[in-house]
Design a protein around this motif. Sequence first.
Motif, short mmCIF file in Angstrom:
data_model
loop_
_atom_site.label_atom_id
_atom_site.label_comp_id
_atom_site.label_asym_id
_atom_site.label_seq_id
_atom_site.Cartn_x
_atom_site.Cartn_y
_atom_site.Cartn_z
N LEU B 14 -8.45 11.23 -3.71
CA LEU B 14 -8.49 9.90 -3.63
C LEU B 14 -7.32 8.80 -4.19
O LEU B 14 -6.88 8.14 -3.37
N LEU B 15 -7.00 9.40 -5.59
CA LEU B 15 -5.83 8.63 -5.92
C LEU B 15 -4.54 8.81 -5.19
O LEU B 15 -3.71 7.98 -4.92
N PHE B 17 -4.39 9.36 -2.01
CA PHE B 17 -4.75 8.54 -0.77
C PHE B 17 -4.28 7.11 -0.93
O PHE B 17 -3.67 6.43 -0.33
N SER B 18 -4.84 6.61 -2.02
CA SER B 18 -4.74 5.21 -2.34
C SER B 18 -3.36 4.85 -2.79
O SER B 18 -2.88 3.94 -2.27
N LEU B 19 -2.67 5.42 -3.70
CA LEU B 19 -1.39 5.30 -4.02
C LEU B 19 -0.46 5.34 -2.74
O LEU B 19 0.71 4.70 -2.61
N ILE B 22 -0.77 2.49 -0.78
CA ILE B 22 -0.14 1.33 -1.17
C ILE B 22 1.31 1.34 -1.07
O ILE B 22 1.91 0.31 -0.66
N TYR B 24 2.76 3.05 1.11
CA TYR B 24 3.26 2.93 2.59
C TYR B 24 3.11 1.53 3.18
O TYR B 24 3.99 0.95 3.62
N SER B 25 1.92 0.79 2.69
CA SER B 25 1.84 -0.66 3.00
C SER B 25 2.94 -1.71 2.28
O SER B 25 3.11 -2.55 3.20
N LEU B 26 3.63 -1.41 1.23
CA LEU B 26 4.60 -2.15 0.66
C LEU B 26 5.71 -1.98 1.42
O LEU B 26 6.47 -2.63 1.89
N PHE B 28 6.04 -0.95 4.84
CA PHE B 28 5.83 -1.25 6.05
C PHE B 28 4.99 -2.77 5.95
O PHE B 28 4.26 -2.99 6.95
N MET B 29 5.33 -3.47 5.14
CA MET B 29 4.54 -4.74 4.77
C MET B 29 4.23 -5.10 5.96
O MET B 29 2.99 -5.97 6.24
N THR B 119 -5.30 -15.17 6.59
CA THR B 119 -6.75 -14.20 6.81
C THR B 119 -7.43 -15.11 5.67
O THR B 119 -7.15 -15.06 4.37
N ASP B 120 -8.61 -15.37 6.10
CA ASP B 120 -9.67 -16.25 5.33
C ASP B 120 -10.40 -15.31 4.48
O ASP B 120 -11.45 -15.46 4.48
N ILE B 121 -9.81 -14.46 3.72
CA ILE B 121 -10.49 -13.29 2.78
C ILE B 121 -11.24 -14.08 1.78
O ILE B 121 -12.35 -13.69 1.37
#
Lengths: 169, 126
Positions: B14-15, B17-19, B22, B24-26, B28-29, B119-121
Amino acid sequence: MKTKHMVLLGLLTAGAAILHIVESWLPTPASAPGVKLGLANVVSLFALAFFGPREALYVLGARIVLGGLFSGAIAGPAVFLSISGGMTSLLVMALLNRWAQPPFSLIGVSVLGATAHNAAQVAAAAILVGSPGVLWYLPYAVLFAVPLGAVTGMTALFALAKLPQKSLS
Amino acid sequence: MRLTWADKIAIGLLLAFSLGGIVYSLYFMPVAGLKQAEISVDGRPYKTVLLRPGYKETFRIGGASQYNVIEADGARIRVLEADCPDQICVKTGWVRQAPQQIVCLPWRTVIRVTEAGQTDIDEIAR
């Protein structure tokens, strides 16, 4: 259902509802919306381990309805998120608790349950807003779920160890 | 109260995957966190610049005197040069995050950084 059984479930529900409400007062970190401490999940996990999936479902359902009533928005998005997160989490934990307890300990069950909870909430939020961009928060939600789930599991284990088993019968 | 091997594997996966997610998303922001700069003069919108990677533009607002030279470079924007007396807008430097802004009070120029795709989160995250 025995009277003692029912009283204990009532106490658990009250505890869960209070935790749920107190938690809604806490601010959520801006970088990770949808991340909650999952305090009320301690009670779900405890009910699951001590009684079983059906009783845990009763406590969870009553807790969500009460929490929604006290927050004043019973049909609001918060309740939708609570239901999707809580039900998914309980389903995962019940299945693991029943079929995968030897390899996993209660802590592992709790970590996976917390992950399912946050993942389901992020997915529900994405549906609610109608934008898949919200799914970018998924890794953050999982990152927070792991330590919080571990703490939840340990708390439930402590409670189980302290509670005299014969208080049920 | 011991973690079993299965617990450790689950936590590790899980760690990871999440790291990984993160990072990846940074990397390919793109679409998730695009900012734009809204430039207004005298309270009227003058120009909106999308702050995207690899984008460069330098332009001048105002006349022969009372001018601001604004420079956008990738995800950031600044006032490069101005002939205002206090030079506060120039000294503010680069801005890149959503609530930041540059104000040139004498010439009434405001550069505000805002989210490009709202995005109105915040409204539902409670």
